[in-house]
Design a protein around this motif. Sequence first.
Motif, PDB file in Angstrom:
ATOM      1  N   UNK A  81       1.840  -6.444  -5.232  1.00 52.07           N
ATOM      2  CA  UNK A  81       1.571  -5.504  -4.374  1.00 52.07           C
ATOM      3  C   UNK A  81       0.076  -4.956  -4.729  1.00 52.07           C
ATOM      4  N   UNK A  82      -0.282  -3.718  -3.997  1.00 53.37           N
ATOM      5  CA  UNK A  82      -1.619  -3.164  -4.371  1.00 53.37           C
ATOM      6  C   UNK A  82      -1.741  -2.845  -5.702  1.00 53.37           C
ATOM      7  N   UNK A  83      -2.818  -2.965  -6.373  1.00 53.23           N
ATOM      8  CA  UNK A  83      -3.133  -2.520  -7.711  1.00 53.23           C
ATOM      9  C   UNK A  83      -4.229  -1.981  -7.845  1.00 53.23           C
ATOM     10  N   UNK A  84      -4.425  -1.140  -9.160  1.00 56.09           N
ATOM     11  CA  UNK A  84      -5.682  -0.490  -9.481  1.00 56.09           C
ATOM     12  C   UNK A  84      -6.018  -0.952 -11.374  1.00 56.09           C
ATOM     13  N   UNK A  85      -6.993  -0.788 -11.473  1.00 57.65           N
ATOM     14  CA  UNK A  85      -7.481  -1.115 -12.842  1.00 57.65           C
ATOM     15  C   UNK A  85      -7.557   0.079 -13.827  1.00 57.65           C
ATOM     16  N   UNK A  86      -6.963   0.159 -14.863  1.00 56.51           N
ATOM     17  CA  UNK A  86      -7.197   1.113 -15.911  1.00 56.51           C
ATOM     18  C   UNK A  86      -8.132   0.609 -16.990  1.00 56.51           C
ATOM     19  N   UNK A  87      -9.337   1.351 -17.098  1.00 60.95           N
ATOM     20  CA  UNK A  87     -10.416   1.273 -17.849  1.00 60.95           C
ATOM     21  C   UNK A  87     -10.096   1.818 -19.462  1.00 60.95           C
ATOM     22  N   UNK A  88     -10.725   1.413 -20.330  1.00 59.75           N
ATOM     23  CA  UNK A  88     -10.750   1.760 -21.466  1.00 59.75           C
ATOM     24  C   UNK A  88     -10.721   3.379 -21.770  1.00 59.75           C
ATOM     25  N   UNK A  89     -11.636   3.902 -20.970  1.00 60.25           N
ATOM     26  CA  UNK A  89     -11.874   5.491 -21.039  1.00 60.25           C
ATOM     27  C   UNK A  89     -10.964   6.246 -20.431  1.00 60.25           C
ATOM     28  N   UNK A  90      -9.791   5.356 -19.542  1.00 61.72           N
ATOM     29  CA  UNK A  90      -8.545   5.987 -18.832  1.00 61.72           C
ATOM     30  C   UNK A  90      -8.764   6.154 -17.342  1.00 61.72           C
ATOM     31  N   UNK A  91     -10.165   5.795 -16.950  1.00 60.69           N
ATOM     32  CA  UNK A  91     -10.363   6.112 -15.675  1.00 60.69           C
ATOM     33  C   UNK A  91      -9.430   4.746 -14.539  1.00 60.69           C
ATOM     34  N   UNK A  92      -9.051   5.305 -13.654  1.00 58.59           N
ATOM     35  CA  UNK A  92      -8.160   4.321 -12.601  1.00 58.59           C
ATOM     36  C   UNK A  92      -9.332   4.122 -11.579  1.00 58.59           C
ATOM     37  N   UNK A  93      -9.678   2.928 -11.413  1.00 52.84           N
ATOM     38  CA  UNK A  93     -10.531   2.475 -10.223  1.00 52.84           C
ATOM     39  C   UNK A  93      -9.652   1.328  -9.441  1.00 52.84           C
ATOM     40  N   UNK A  94     -10.113   1.149  -8.318  1.00 56.06           N
ATOM     41  CA  UNK A  94      -9.513   0.113  -7.221  1.00 56.06           C
ATOM     42  C   UNK A  94     -10.067  -1.361  -7.945  1.00 56.06           C
ATOM     43  N   UNK A  95      -9.223  -2.246  -7.663  1.00 57.83           N
ATOM     44  CA  UNK A  95      -9.562  -3.674  -8.042  1.00 57.83           C
ATOM     45  C   UNK A  95     -10.786  -4.398  -7.183  1.00 57.83           C
ATOM     46  N   UNK A  96     -11.808  -4.895  -7.981  1.00 53.46           N
ATOM     47  CA  UNK A  96     -12.863  -5.202  -7.013  1.00 53.46           C
ATOM     48  C   UNK A  96     -12.847  -6.508  -6.603  1.00 53.46           C
ATOM     49  N   UNK A  97     -11.892  -6.819  -5.505  1.00 53.19           N
ATOM     50  CA  UNK A  97     -11.897  -7.663  -4.637  1.00 53.19           C
ATOM     51  C   UNK A  97     -11.496  -9.359  -5.147  1.00 53.19           C
ATOM     52  N   UNK A  98     -10.844  -9.179  -6.422  1.00 53.33           N
ATOM     53  CA  UNK A  98     -10.240 -10.209  -6.983  1.00 53.33           C
ATOM     54  C   UNK A  98      -8.742  -9.910  -7.618  1.00 53.33           C
ATOM     55  N   UNK A  99      -8.174  -8.921  -7.004  1.00 50.79           N
ATOM     56  CA  UNK A  99      -6.866  -8.500  -7.381  1.00 50.79           C
ATOM     57  C   UNK A  99      -5.637  -9.544  -7.658  1.00 50.79           C
ATOM     58  N   UNK A 100      -4.843  -9.463  -8.747  1.00 49.83           N
ATOM     59  CA  UNK A 100      -3.664 -10.210  -8.649  1.00 49.83           C
ATOM     60  C   UNK A 100      -2.930 -10.382  -7.501  1.00 49.83           C
ATOM     61  N   UNK A 101      -2.453 -11.348  -6.691  1.00 55.25           N
ATOM     62  CA  UNK A 101      -1.741 -11.237  -5.545  1.00 55.25           C
ATOM     63  C   UNK A 101      -0.303 -11.949  -5.837  1.00 55.25           C
ATOM     64  N   UNK A 102      -0.150 -12.479  -6.976  1.00 52.82           N
ATOM     65  CA  UNK A 102       1.176 -13.093  -7.453  1.00 52.82           C
ATOM     66  C   UNK A 102       1.153 -14.005  -8.671  1.00 52.82           C
ATOM     67  N   UNK A 103       2.253 -14.322  -9.064  1.00 51.86           N
ATOM     68  CA  UNK A 103       2.155 -15.232 -10.284  1.00 51.86           C
ATOM     69  C   UNK A 103       3.455 -16.166 -10.168  1.00 51.86           C
ATOM     70  N   UNK A 104       3.197 -17.290 -11.105  1.00 52.10           N
ATOM     71  CA  UNK A 104       4.391 -18.379 -11.478  1.00 52.10           C
ATOM     72  C   UNK A 104       4.274 -18.660 -12.890  1.00 52.10           C
ATOM     73  N   UNK A 105       5.476 -19.291 -13.465  1.00 51.57           N
ATOM     74  CA  UNK A 105       5.305 -19.596 -14.798  1.00 51.57           C
ATOM     75  C   UNK A 105       5.802 -20.919 -14.855  1.00 51.57           C
TER      76      UNK A 105
END
Length: 102
Positions: free
Chosen positions: A45-69
């Motif tokens: 689902x929707x995601x955010x990125x947490x930086x080293x400084x703790x700031x939370x920002x929107x993922x910039x256009x290349x968000x993870x949309x799923x996975x498989x193993x």
Amino acid sequence: MAKYILGFHGSPASSPADLEDSMEKWVAWYKGMGSAVTDMGNPAGPSKTIGADGRVVSTNGNALTGYSILEAKSLDDAITLARGCPIYAAGGSVEVAELMAM
């Protein structure tokens, strides 16, 4: 055999009709890989990125949309399996990484 995670980036479909067609292609891709698929995974689902400084920002256009193993003999073999992914038809991409045993 090692395990590899496939991280999907991009949307597989833009309309309900496209989604149905896309799902058929995904199912065929998974079936074609047979026992190499250890976890079909899930969409993300929707995601955010947490930086080293703790700031939370929107993922910039290349968000993870799923996975498989998958299980494969090598990273190159996992990449070969990933090349058949239907997400490419929608302009998406696949990130392939070996899962390290702990």
